[in-house]
Design a protein around this motif. Structure first.
Motif, PDB file in Angstrom:
ATOM      1  N   THR A   5      -3.913  -6.111   2.800  1.00  0.00           N
ATOM      2  CA  THR A   5      -2.692  -5.678   1.819  1.00  0.00           C
ATOM      3  C   THR A   5      -3.292  -5.137   0.553  1.00  0.00           C
ATOM      4  OG1 THR A   5      -1.357  -7.574   2.929  1.00  0.00           O
ATOM      5  CG2 THR A   5      -0.753  -6.641   0.935  1.00  0.00           C
ATOM      6  N   LYS A  28       7.282  -1.320   0.264  1.00  0.00           N
ATOM      7  CA  LYS A  28       7.110  -2.513   1.127  1.00  0.00           C
ATOM      8  C   LYS A  28       8.319  -2.878   1.814  1.00  0.00           C
ATOM      9  CE  LYS A  28       3.839  -4.979  -1.873  1.00  0.00           C
ATOM     10  NZ  LYS A  28       3.562  -6.043  -2.838  1.00  0.00           N
ATOM     11  N   HIS A  31       8.926  -0.498   4.881  1.00  0.00           N
ATOM     12  CA  HIS A  31       8.005  -0.907   5.847  1.00  0.00           C
ATOM     13  C   HIS A  31       8.821  -2.070   6.658  1.00  0.00           C
ATOM     14  CE1 HIS A  31       4.319   1.219   4.655  1.00  0.00           C
ATOM     15  NE2 HIS A  31       5.118   2.319   4.833  1.00  0.00           N
ATOM     16  N   ARG A  32       9.017  -3.239   5.791  1.00  0.00           N
ATOM     17  CA  ARG A  32       9.597  -4.328   6.381  1.00  0.00           C
ATOM     18  C   ARG A  32      10.855  -4.254   7.487  1.00  0.00           C
ATOM     19  NH1 ARG A  32       9.508  -8.131   8.854  1.00  0.00           N
ATOM     20  NH2 ARG A  32       9.532 -10.404   8.419  1.00  0.00           N
ATOM     21  N   SER A  34      11.678  -1.460   8.486  1.00  0.00           N
ATOM     22  CA  SER A  34      11.447  -0.468   9.759  1.00  0.00           C
ATOM     23  C   SER A  34      11.098  -1.305  10.876  1.00  0.00           C
ATOM     24  CB  SER A  34      10.571   0.692   9.599  1.00  0.00           C
ATOM     25  OG  SER A  34      11.033   1.451   8.195  1.00  0.00           O
ATOM     26  N   SER A  35      10.249  -2.374  10.594  1.00  0.00           N
ATOM     27  CA  SER A  35       9.378  -3.206  11.484  1.00  0.00           C
ATOM     28  C   SER A  35      10.228  -3.816  12.421  1.00  0.00           C
ATOM     29  CB  SER A  35       8.615  -3.934  11.046  1.00  0.00           C
ATOM     30  OG  SER A  35       9.237  -4.921  10.285  1.00  0.00           O
ATOM     31  N   VAL A  36      11.868  -4.128  12.045  1.00  0.00           N
ATOM     32  CA  VAL A  36      12.727  -5.067  12.661  1.00  0.00           C
ATOM     33  C   VAL A  36      13.580  -4.136  13.512  1.00  0.00           C
ATOM     34  CG1 VAL A  36      14.367  -5.231  11.114  1.00  0.00           C
ATOM     35  CG2 VAL A  36      13.903  -7.238  12.802  1.00  0.00           C
ATOM     36  N   GLN A  39      13.827  -4.143  17.490  1.00  0.00           N
ATOM     37  CA  GLN A  39      14.415  -5.285  18.053  1.00  0.00           C
ATOM     38  C   GLN A  39      15.691  -5.294  17.888  1.00  0.00           C
ATOM     39  OE1 GLN A  39      12.188  -8.865  16.474  1.00  0.00           O
ATOM     40  NE2 GLN A  39      10.785  -7.513  15.511  1.00  0.00           N
ATOM     41  N   GLU A 114      15.222 -13.780  11.394  1.00  0.00           N
ATOM     42  CA  GLU A 114      14.091 -13.050  11.069  1.00  0.00           C
ATOM     43  C   GLU A 114      14.767 -12.005  10.096  1.00  0.00           C
ATOM     44  OE1 GLU A 114      10.935  -9.722  12.614  1.00  0.00           O
ATOM     45  OE2 GLU A 114      11.861 -10.892  14.010  1.00  0.00           O
TER      46      GLU A 114
END
Length: 677
Positions: A5, A28, A31-32, A34-36, A39, A114
């Protein structure tokens, strides 16, 4: 913070020319979030969340455009528009948070938890501008106001402001000047003639750099000293702002399920205390065990823990922590019912409109006359915002399409089509039970009114929908198929046939197609001279012929005689041969094949085909015919003298299936000859 990081942040600071702390914070968040998204898509949430997910995706793209802009734009212009950049970052963060709040009520509880953690991270994001960069922008704005009437004293004032700003922004060398001039040129190319004020300011900045760039470079040491002190002040300010984020609640104050500070603690049968909203979601999803102890519960009653709630409130007051009700955010945006009403859907659309076009004044002071107009969204950014709002409103109106004026109906259908074109999975869970019937009715109305554009838009939407949502398309009912009949001789017959081709591949749709009365018009198309329509019609019949029930309808309606022209010198011989093969499994089909003029002879010609598949199908058809009655064997022998040698060749060199059928046919022929029948 891990070493990875640290390296990422170090690279990011060098990547962004100005406002690096603000951009890193936004990066940040992007990215956070986009990561979910994968799902969330895999969970296939209901319609309200699908709309929010679409908006979320669009907002991520806009945030990425902003970050790209900050990495390539002019340092001087970024400083000049620092307030606008901060406001855009805050707005992006707010819209990301708002969309996630909608989504979390429509996904499984563990994924919702989450998402809540991500929302917490977004709320804690601070977009704090570097004071030295803010000061540089302020000086530039003041000096640019009177620049339209340039005199010698005014220009000198501008040069002094430019030198000061350059020192704060680390424009220290000739290379920096070249890069800055190149960046301003790129901005000038993009702004075009649509924003003359911005264009004029950029031209003036370029003029100053071009004329006085060398003068700026000679004072680089002085400027380096000038820029040193403010950075440490900025870091101190940021550290004090982050102090609250470092406070960690005691474990007894945190929900064991979400690991977040509890707002409304309740105790369940196992004696463990949870946040009310999360444990209720756990039970609503069918679980009957304690999430922490895993023991089966005797009941699912929730007992409020007033004492613990009071203790949490005292702790929050002591440390200055704001404890937010976890259910509040989503409730303000979407209905808590299992499915969204049209009124709540419309409210959601207007909610997005407010957030896009009416930014919260609390996010920053009102910009002065210059800075409020100093940065304009790119055309793509504006299109994304407008498209999102139009899409939300159009989807909200879809269930009541028939009640709208014709022009509004056309707009809604076009917006929905564009929405689905952008996202393959977007509409799968966002439509409603009679969506397809409603859309077909719109097509019929467009045909009756002679509105060719509406016909094309509606037929393209219909085709795109059934192609991209194959499992959803099975809800197409007989009434909708019947409505399509009138469109088979319209300007959009090609798209309608393509839609029927997709639907006929669905096992559940085949009986509905056969019962709708649409087979007659399809057979009529076979007699036309339009090769494209003929091919689509044959593909539909091929799909339908895989259903035993539908085969009886096809045979009764005279499908077999209509295949003969396509068996003779046609580009569609393989399709026709396949249809006959699928049909010939019944006695009625065998009789029709045997008694249809030139059918046996046409099929027999494929015994000598170079294609092993064609040979296999031809042998299978002849075997089915001959197997039914002896007299059909004689017909085969009479109509084609080359059958014997061809079958002998296939028995030796054909595929396994062809060999088996050829052997059986030869055996039948030998029995007939031996018995003298």
């Amino acid at each position: 913070m891990g070493s990875g990081t640290v390296v990422e942040e170090t690279l990011s600071k060098s990547y962004f020319k100005v406002h690096s702390e603000v951009c890193i914070e936004l990066m940040k968040s992007v990215h956070r979030v986009s990561s979910v998204i994968p799902q969330i898509e895999a969970a296939r949430p209901r319609s309200s969340a699908m709309l929010a997910l679409s908006s979320l995706t669009c907002e991520i793209e806009k945030a990425k455009q902003l970050l790209h802009y900050c990495s390539e734009s002019s340092k001087l212009y970024l400083a000049l528009t620092s307030d606008a950049i901060a406001r855009r970052c805050q707005r992006s963060r707010n819209l990301l948070e708002r969309s996630l709040d909608v989504v979390r009520n429509s996904v499984p509880v563990l994924l919702a938890i989450e998402i809540c953690h991500i929302v917490d991270e977004l709320r804690n994001a601070k977009f704090i501008l570097d004071p030295s960069e803010v000061e540089a922008g302020k000086v530039l704005r003041e000096s640019l106001r009177p620049h339209l009437s340039i005199t010698v004293p005014t220009e000198r004032l501008d040069i002094g402001a430019l030198k000061f700003a350059a020192s704060k922004l680390h424009i220290m060398s000739r290379r920096d000047i070249v890069i800055e001039k190149r960046s301003i040129k790129n901005l000038l190319r993009k702004v075009g003639d649509g924003n003359p004020a911005k264009k004029e300011r950029l031209k003036f900045l370029f003029y100053l750099l071009d004329k006085y760039g060398n003068s700026i470079v000679t004072e680089q040491q002085e400027n380096a000293i000038l820029s040193g002190d403010k950075t440490s002040e900025f870091q101190t300010s940021r550290s004090s702002n982050d102090a609250k984020a470092d406070v960690v609640p005691p474990d007894k104050f945190k929900c064991p399920l979400s690991l977040r500070l509890m707002y409304d603690p309740v105790t369940i049968a196992s004696g463990v205390t949870f946040e009310r909203m999360w444990i209720q979601r756990w039970f609503d999803e069918g679980y009957d065990t304690c999430p922490k102890t895993k023991e089966k519960l005797s009941h699912q009653s929730l007992a409020p823990d007033s004492f613990l709630k009071h203790e949490i409130s005292k702790w929050c007051v002591e440390y200055g922590i704001r404890n937010i009700d976890p259910s509040r955010g989503a409730e303000t945006l979407c209905s808590s019912e299992s499915s969204m009403s049209i009124n709540s859907l419309g409210s959601l659309a207007h909610g997005y409109g407010d957030s896009i076009y009416n930014p919260d004044p609390s996010n920053g002071k009102v910009l002065n006359d210059l800075s409020s107009n100093s940065i304009q969204s790119d055309d793509s950014d504006q299109r994304c915002e407008t498209s999102t709002l139009r899409t939300l409103r159009s989807l909200a109106l879809l269930p009541k399409l028939k009640e709208l004026k014709w022009e509004s109906q056309c707009d809604v259908v076009e917006d929905t089509k564009n929405y689905l074109d952008r996202d393959d999975q977007a509409l799968g869970s966002a439509t409603f039970e009679n969506f397809l019937t409603l859309l077909v009715q719109f097509l019929v109305d467009a045909h009756d009114q002679g509105d060719l554009k509406a016909q094309r838009t509606g037929s393209q939407l219909l085709l795109t929908y059934v192609s991209k949502n194959r499992y959803e398309a099975t809800c197409f009912d007989k009434g909708a198929f019947s409505l399509l009949i009138s469109l088979l001789d319209s300007e959009v017959s090609e798209q309608v046939l393509a839609t029927l081709e997709v639907l006929s591949a669905h096992e559940n749709c085949r009986p509905e197609i056969a019962a709708s009365g649409i087979l007659g018009p399809i057979f009529k198309i076979l007699g036309s001279q339009n090769r494209i329509l003929q091919e689509s019609a044959l593909k539909i019949l091929n799909n339908l012929s895989h259903d035993c029930y539908v085969c009886q309808h096809l045979i009764y309606l005279g499908c077999i005689p209509k295949m003969i022209p396509f068996l003779q010198s046609s580009p569609f011989t393989k399709l026709a041969l396949t249809i006959l093969k699928n049909l010939c499994n019944s006695e009625e089909a065998s009789a029709s094949i045997a008694e249809t003029d030139k059918c046996i002879a046409s099929v027999a010609e494929f015994l000598e085909s170079a294609s092993s598949e064609d040979q296999e199908y031809a042998v299978a058809i002849l075997h089915s015919v001959c197997h039914e009655q002896v007299r059909y064997c004689k017909l085969v022998l009479e109509e084609s003298f080359a059958v014997y040698p061809a079958l002998i060749n296939i028995k030796t060199n054909g595929s396994d299936k062809a060999k088996a059928s050829a052997s059986e046919l030869l055996r039948l022929f030998q029995v007939i000859e031996h018995d003298g029948l």
